[in-house]
Design a protein around this motif. Structure first.
Motif, PDB file in Angstrom:
ATOM      1  N   LEU A  88      23.300  92.811  16.114  1.00 22.52           N
ATOM      2  CA  LEU A  88      22.847  94.064  16.719  1.00 22.52           C
ATOM      3  C   LEU A  88      21.557  94.534  16.048  1.00 22.52           C
ATOM      4  O   LEU A  88      20.620  94.987  16.725  1.00 22.52           O
ATOM      5  CB  LEU A  88      23.921  95.144  16.605  1.00 22.52           C
ATOM      6  N   THR A  89      21.495  94.429  14.735  1.00 24.99           N
ATOM      7  CA  THR A  89      20.266  94.783  14.021  1.00 24.99           C
ATOM      8  C   THR A  89      19.101  93.927  14.515  1.00 24.99           C
ATOM      9  O   THR A  89      17.989  94.426  14.755  1.00 24.99           O
ATOM     10  CB  THR A  89      20.453  94.598  12.507  1.00 24.99           C
ATOM     11  N   ASP A  90      19.351  92.638  14.682  1.00 28.06           N
ATOM     12  CA  ASP A  90      18.326  91.740  15.200  1.00 28.06           C
ATOM     13  C   ASP A  90      17.920  92.132  16.613  1.00 28.06           C
ATOM     14  O   ASP A  90      16.728  92.124  16.955  1.00 28.06           O
ATOM     15  CB  ASP A  90      18.842  90.300  15.186  1.00 28.06           C
ATOM     16  N   LEU A  91      18.899  92.504  17.436  1.00 21.64           N
ATOM     17  CA  LEU A  91      18.604  92.876  18.812  1.00 21.64           C
ATOM     18  C   LEU A  91      17.752  94.135  18.869  1.00 21.64           C
ATOM     19  O   LEU A  91      16.822  94.241  19.683  1.00 21.64           O
ATOM     20  CB  LEU A  91      19.918  93.074  19.571  1.00 21.64           C
ATOM     21  N   ARG A  92      18.036  95.090  17.995  1.00 28.57           N
ATOM     22  CA  ARG A  92      17.256  96.327  17.975  1.00 28.57           C
ATOM     23  C   ARG A  92      15.823  96.045  17.495  1.00 28.57           C
ATOM     24  O   ARG A  92      14.862  96.654  17.984  1.00 28.57           O
ATOM     25  CB  ARG A  92      17.945  97.360  17.090  1.00 28.57           C
ATOM     26  N   ARG A  93      15.682  95.125  16.556  1.00 28.73           N
ATOM     27  CA  ARG A  93      14.335  94.740  16.120  1.00 28.73           C
ATOM     28  C   ARG A  93      13.576  94.077  17.251  1.00 28.73           C
ATOM     29  O   ARG A  93      12.405  94.398  17.499  1.00 28.73           O
ATOM     30  CB  ARG A  93      14.433  93.777  14.929  1.00 28.73           C
ATOM     31  N   ARG A  94      14.231  93.177  17.945  1.00 24.78           N
ATOM     32  CA  ARG A  94      13.592  92.504  19.079  1.00 24.78           C
ATOM     33  C   ARG A  94      13.245  93.499  20.176  1.00 24.78           C
ATOM     34  O   ARG A  94      12.214  93.352  20.856  1.00 24.78           O
ATOM     35  CB  ARG A  94      14.516  91.418  19.632  1.00 24.78           C
ATOM     36  N   ALA A  95      14.079  94.521  20.359  1.00 27.98           N
ATOM     37  CA  ALA A  95      13.833  95.525  21.395  1.00 27.98           C
ATOM     38  C   ALA A  95      12.550  96.301  21.112  1.00 27.98           C
ATOM     39  O   ALA A  95      11.786  96.627  22.031  1.00 27.98           O
ATOM     40  CB  ALA A  95      15.016  96.472  21.499  1.00 27.98           C
ATOM     41  N   GLU A  96      12.314  96.599  19.840  1.00 30.08           N
ATOM     42  CA  GLU A  96      11.083  97.312  19.485  1.00 30.08           C
ATOM     43  C   GLU A  96       9.856  96.480  19.832  1.00 30.08           C
ATOM     44  O   GLU A  96       8.833  97.017  20.266  1.00 30.08           O
ATOM     45  CB  GLU A  96      11.092  97.644  17.996  1.00 30.08           C
TER      46      GLU A  96
END
Length: 209
Positions: free
Chosen positions: A65-73
């Motif tokens: 999830l942390t990775d997904l939020r980084r990718r989302a930015e």
């Protein structure tokens, strides 16, 4: 075993999600967002040794999830097409299914509050479709845990699949907190109607004691 499981998972996602299904109950493909996600290679998949247990799977899910939020930015408007999938390996299907179900239930509130969906998939999944009660959209050939950004159409999942009215109201409030400013007139109306319906439902529930 693990490479076979990853191949099976990838093949299922590519063959199932971006295509029509005769039992879907509406026109179009099973998941319209996956068409672009697959085309742009936004689907990120990792293996998990299920022998490590529930806590390790939950920890990996939080990392993803942390990775997904980084990718989302980094992705900007394309963030709604980003997908992370975890493929548990090393246990019999029934045990892996039970693990995915437990971890999904434990972590789902965190994801919804953060503005993300957490999905559980396995063979013979019992959850019904939005447009046809005979369709089982979360049935997959092996247990999987997936996550993606919430989109407006997910309102219908909250309304139909959250049978407990208090939990449904909470999900709707989280949806409003995260997305109300971005909703057009149609989706604003859907949200307001859903909130009104669950409020009426809760008003009819007898008080405990």
């Amino acid at each position: 075993m693990s490479s076979d499981a990853m191949t099976e998972a990838r093949d299922w996602i590519a063959a199932y999600t971006p295509r029509p299904h005769p039992e879907l109950g509406r026109g179009g493909v099973v998941c319209p967002y996956m068409v672009k996600a697959l085309r742009r290679r936004y689907v990120d998949m990792v293996e998990f040794d299920a022998n490590r247990g529930d806590e390790a799977l939950a920890a990996l899910a939080r990392e993803r999830l942390t990775d997904l939020r980084r990718r989302a930015e980094e992705a900007g408007k394309d963030r709604i097409y980003l997908v992370n999938m975890i493929v548990p390996v090393g246990l019999p299907s029934d045990e892996a299914k039970a693990m995915v179900g437990r971890v999904h239930n434990a972590l789902k509130p965190e994801w919804v509050e953060a503005g993300y969906m957490l999905g559980d998939f396995w063979p013979d999944h019992e959850t019904i479709g939005l447009h046809n009660d005979d369709f089982r959209p979360f049935t997959s050939p092996l247990p999987l845990l997936g996550m993606r950004h919430i989109v407006p159409a997910d309102l219908f999942f909250f309304v139909k699949h959250e049978r407990d009215p208090e939990q449904r109201l909470w999900c709707l409030r989280m949806f409003r907190k995260n997305f109300a400013p971005e909703l057009n007139e149609y989706w604003t109306g859907v949200l307001e109607d859903a909130e009104a319906d669950v409020t009426r439902e809760l008003s009819t529930v007898p008080l405990a004691g």
